[in-house]
Design a protein around this motif. Sequence first.
Motif, PDB file in Angstrom:
ATOM      1  N   GLN A 171       0.835  -1.215   0.000  1.00 10.47           N
ATOM      2  CA  GLN A 171       0.000   0.000   0.000  1.00 10.47           C
ATOM      3  C   GLN A 171       0.863   1.257   0.000  1.00 10.47           C
ATOM      4  N   ASP A 172       1.966   1.235   0.750  1.00 10.17           N
ATOM      5  CA  ASP A 172       2.871   2.388   0.779  1.00 10.17           C
ATOM      6  C   ASP A 172       3.460   2.667  -0.602  1.00 10.17           C
ATOM      7  N   LEU A 173       3.606   1.600  -1.404  1.00  7.44           N
ATOM      8  CA  LEU A 173       4.178   1.732  -2.748  1.00  7.44           C
ATOM      9  C   LEU A 173       3.115   1.937  -3.824  1.00  7.44           C
ATOM     10  N   GLY A 174       1.863   2.039  -3.401  1.00  5.84           N
ATOM     11  CA  GLY A 174       0.791   2.255  -4.356  1.00  5.84           C
ATOM     12  C   GLY A 174       0.378   1.016  -5.116  1.00  5.84           C
ATOM     13  N   ILE A 175       0.633  -0.141  -4.550  1.00  6.31           N
ATOM     14  CA  ILE A 175       0.282  -1.416  -5.186  1.00  6.31           C
ATOM     15  C   ILE A 175      -1.061  -1.890  -4.639  1.00  6.31           C
ATOM     16  N   SER A 176      -1.979  -2.223  -5.520  1.00  8.01           N
ATOM     17  CA  SER A 176      -3.279  -2.736  -5.089  1.00  8.01           C
ATOM     18  C   SER A 176      -3.108  -4.118  -4.457  1.00  8.01           C
ATOM     19  N   ILE A 177      -3.790  -4.332  -3.331  1.00 14.75           N
ATOM     20  CA  ILE A 177      -3.707  -5.636  -2.667  1.00 14.75           C
ATOM     21  C   ILE A 177      -4.927  -6.507  -2.946  1.00 14.75           C
ATOM     22  N   ASN A 178      -5.846  -6.007  -3.735  1.00 15.71           N
ATOM     23  CA  ASN A 178      -7.088  -6.734  -4.012  1.00 15.71           C
ATOM     24  C   ASN A 178      -6.849  -7.981  -4.862  1.00 15.71           C
ATOM     25  N   ASN A 179      -7.457  -9.080  -4.430  1.00 10.68           N
ATOM     26  CA  ASN A 179      -7.446 -10.340  -5.185  1.00 10.68           C
ATOM     27  C   ASN A 179      -6.038 -10.865  -5.482  1.00 10.68           C
TER      28      ASN A 179
END
Length: 246
Positions: A171-179
Motif C-alpha cells: 500500500q505504501d508503494l501504491g500497489i493494489s492488494i485486491n485479489n
Amino acid sequence: MKRMSNVTLLAAALFFVSIGSVQVFAANNENANPSPVHGQFGHKGHFEQDPELIKKEAAHLGIQTDGKDTKSLIKEIREARIKKKAESLGIDTKGKDMQTIMNEVRHSVINQKAKELGIKTENKDTQTLFTEVREAMIKKDAKELGISTEGKNLQNLAKEVFETRVKKDAQDLGISINNKNIRELAHEVREKRIVQAAKELGINTQGKTTHEIFKEIMLNHGDKVEELKLFPNQNMKFYFLDKPKK
C-alpha cells in the motif's frame, strides 16, 4: 565502479550463505522452515547461481577462482565469511573445524540479540535463547503493527505479522492488494522497489528484467542497496526457522 561494502557484497552474491543473525541459525539445520514466500527471503534467491557475482565476492575475499566451479566457490565463500564473522566476535578459530566455529558464532550472535531484547542469558543454552529471542522479536513486531497477540500461537502470529507487513509495504508503494495472494504481493513489492531504486540511481530500465536491473544495481551501486531497502527484512527469515540443532 564503486567498491561494495563487505555486507552488501555478501548479500548481493549469496543471500543464502550470509552470516547475519538468521543464517547462522539456519546453517546445517534440516528442520529450518522456509518463509511463506520462498525465494523472497529464502536461500534460493536471485543470485544463488550467478557466476559473475559469486566470482566477484570470492575475489574480494582473496579466494582464487581459476578452475573452480560455482559450487566450490560458494563453499569457500561461506567458510571464509563464517571465519570473518567469528573473528569480528572475538572467537579464536585456530585449530577448530567449521562446525565448531559455526556453533560458537551461533551462540555469540544469539546471546547478543537476547541482550538487545532485554532477555536474560544466564544458564540458558543456545536453543533455549533462540526460542525466546524469536518469540520476543515476533511479538515486538506485532505490537508495532498493531496486531493483537492474545490467544495466538507463535507460528500463526509470525505469519500474520509477515502478511501484514507485506500488505503495508504494498500500500505504501501504491500497489493494489485486491485479489492477490501474499506471494504475489511480496513479489510485486520487491520488483517495484528495484525499479524505483534504479530510477533513483539513474539506471535505464528499458527492456530489462528485474533480475538484470538488480544485478546492475549490485555491480555498480552496491553501497546504496541497504538504504534503498532492497534486501529482505532479516527478522522475517528469523520468524520461520525452527530451533537450531545442537
